[in-house]
Design a protein around this motif. Structure first.
Motif, PDB file in Angstrom:
ATOM      1  N   LYS A   1      45.592  30.525  45.282  1.00 51.42           N
ATOM      2  CA  LYS A   1      46.367  31.252  44.270  1.00 51.42           C
ATOM      3  C   LYS A   1      46.343  32.764  44.439  1.00 51.42           C
ATOM      4  O   LYS A   1      46.315  33.514  43.448  1.00 51.42           O
ATOM      5  CB  LYS A   1      45.880  30.875  42.856  1.00 51.42           C
TER       6      LYS A   1
ATOM      7  N   TYR B   1      48.487  36.008  42.502  1.00 54.39           N
ATOM      8  CA  TYR B   1      48.430  35.892  41.055  1.00 54.39           C
ATOM      9  C   TYR B   1      47.237  36.701  40.532  1.00 54.39           C
ATOM     10  O   TYR B   1      46.197  36.794  41.194  1.00 54.39           O
ATOM     11  CB  TYR B   1      48.288  34.438  40.633  1.00 54.39           C
TER      12      TYR B   1
ATOM     13  N   GLY C   1      48.319  26.870  46.788  1.00 54.99           N
ATOM     14  CA  GLY C   1      48.821  27.545  45.609  1.00 54.99           C
ATOM     15  C   GLY C   1      49.028  29.030  45.749  1.00 54.99           C
ATOM     16  O   GLY C   1      49.190  29.734  44.740  1.00 54.99           O
TER      17      GLY C   1
ATOM     18  N   GLN D   1      42.992  34.342  43.563  1.00 59.11           N
ATOM     19  CA  GLN D   1      43.658  35.210  42.598  1.00 59.11           C
ATOM     20  C   GLN D   1      43.391  36.688  42.859  1.00 59.11           C
ATOM     21  O   GLN D   1      43.112  37.463  41.944  1.00 59.11           O
ATOM     22  CB  GLN D   1      43.298  34.798  41.172  1.00 59.11           C
TER      23      GLN D   1
END
Length: 485
Positions: free
Chosen positions: A216, A219, A256, A189
């Protein structure tokens, strides 16, 4: 600040050099100890929050085989937190600048810097079990010729900058040198990329990534979509689209991420991807025909459930025994779990990656034993496809592998490596110097159930600190061994 003379003395050309052990508990003591450290010194940091209002530089040098150590105190129950959140966002507000060489920094959390959490332009350093979070640029960045550094078991997450472009988890980029390694690291992230290898001012360098997880990216901490590139591993790229960043990925996972899991980005170098896993990225693997890579070698790798089709382009291309070849089709039934959030589970107490079920192969999967030998540990007749090898040693099969796994330690002539197994298992033991360079390995073999002992002779090691690494199915256990004259 507490000082203690270490019992061990090291002889160099008949002169006795004594090292100092220091315990620090305030920001001022930290800065004072760093500014006066010498080769062999150990600086222990007590747990707590250390607030810094400005950046600081580490400029002193250790020596080959005689590092300066800056460590979380062994009695700590939590890692010291270095809080730089009072610093304004500015390219001049890096938290820690490491221009020194031969340092071992372990067990520090760096938070909220106005730019990089740590910028390294020194050489032959080991950064271990540290975190870099909520910085306003890349968590940890290597540049200005930084070479032969090892980043081991570190995490970088929630880094975001107002320009919406530069905050990666980790970066070996721009004018970095060669020979840098990331082992057992995670990036999640971050506003831009998990790892960024974009070059400007250097060419034809090589960076290695082993057992690293990119999760991820693209994000924000809130879970909302950011405005950065959002790649897991950006292998390279350059302004003129001509520079070569050679990259080696082994047992890495990209899952992701908003855009690409493994990203070309006009990298003209040689890229190797062995036994990796790419799942549910915008595009799992993207090497395009524009500004084509010199070579791309992908073997024993899983690409599953990407949102766009993969692209594999290079002047020289070698795709062998991957999940989309040889009539194989990876699907959800091949895996114990596809829960991406498992990848950010807490690390073990020693800093190693958590034991999780994500992308582990279920018994009977046709991805088991369908790979090709690329020099990594495997069981049975052939390697499995994907980042984890099944049916060999798991951490749960070791009922005794202590923090110091050899005795005596330190040792001057011979030491014994001892471990106990719940069942006969195939494992490999290796010894690395503190820069992550393998000194030698004990050939892979099957060890019997119960107690096993291996004798290690002193004549194979110069004096100094080393990492003993035990490799099994999906685990890498490390501990420090010390050889003395």
């Amino acid at each position: 600040m507490k000082h203690k003379l270490l019992i061990t003395v090291i002889l160099f050309n008949y002169f006795i050099v004594s090292a100092t052990e220091i315990t620090v508990s305030t920001p001022q003591q930290v800065l004072s100890a760093l500014s006066s450290a010498s080769a062999g010194d150990i600086i222990y940091v007590l747990e707590g929050t250390y607030t810094f209002n400005s950046k600081f530089s580490i400029t002193r040098n250790g020596a080959n085989g005689n590092l300066i150590s800056f460590l979380s105190h062994p009695d700590n129950t939590s890692r010291p937190l270095f809080d730089f959140s009072s610093m304004a966002e500015s390219s001049s507000n890096r938290a820690i600048s490491l221009s020194g060489s031969y340092w071992h920094i372990k067990g520090i959390e760096i938070f909220g810097s106005g730019d990089n959490g740590m910028f390294i332009n020194g050489h032959n350093n080991l950064i271990e079990f540290c975190t870099f979070s909520e910085c306003k640029d890349t968590g940890l960045q290597l540049g200005t010729g930084a070479s032969n550094n090892t980043i081991l078991n570190c995490d970088s997450f929630y880094n975001a900058d107002s320009s919406l472009e530069n905050a990666d988890g980790f970066a070996c980029k721009l004018d970095a040198g060669t020979g840098n390694k990331f082992i057992g690291c995670r990036a999640w992230q971050n506003l831009d990329d998990g790892w960024d290898g974009y070059l400007r001012g250097t060419d034809n360098i090589t960076t290695t990534y082993e057992n690293c997880w990119a999760i991820k990216n693209g994000y924000l901490k809130s879970g909302s979509v950011g405005a950065g590139d959002g790649n897991g591993f950006k292998t390279g790229g350059s302004d003129d689209k001509l520079l070569k960043h050679n990259a080696v990925y082994k047992n890495c996972i990209a899952a992701g991420n908003l855009f690409d899991g493994f990203d070309h980005n006009s990298n003209r170098g040689d890229v190797i991807i062995y036994n990796c896993g790419a799942y549910s990225n915008g595009r799992n693997i993207n090497f395009s025909s524009s500004n084509i890579a010199n070579s791309l070698e992908i073997k024993n790798t899983v690409s599953f459930s990407g949102n766009s089709g993969d692209s594999y382009r290079a002047t020289t291309l070698d795709l062998t025994n991957n999940s989309w070849q040889n009539s194989l089709v990876a699907n959800a039934n091949d895996f114990v779990s596809l829960d991406i959030d498992l990848l950010i589970s807490p690390r073990k107490a020693d800093g190693s990656l958590p034991d999780i079920d994500f992308m582990k192969l279920v018994p009977g999967s046709d991805l088991i034993d369908s790979g090709v030998d690329v020099g990594l540990l495997f069981n049975d007749s052939a390697p499995d496809i994907g980042p984890f090898e099944s049916l060999t040693l798991s951490v749960n099969d070791i009922n005794k592998f202590e923090g110091v796994s050899n005795y005596p330690n330190p040792f001057s002539s011979e030491t014994n490596i001892v471990f106990n197994l719940n069942q006969a298992s195939k494992i490999k033991l290796s010894v690395y110097n503190m820069m992550g360079v393998k000194v030698f390995s004990i050939p892979e073999k099957t060890y019997s159930q119960g107690r096993n002992a291996i004798s290690l002779s002193r004549n194979k090691l110069a004096s100094g600190n080393y990492l003993l690494v035990l490799n099994g199915r999906d685990t890498q256990r490390t501990s420090k061994i010390i050889s003395i004259d």
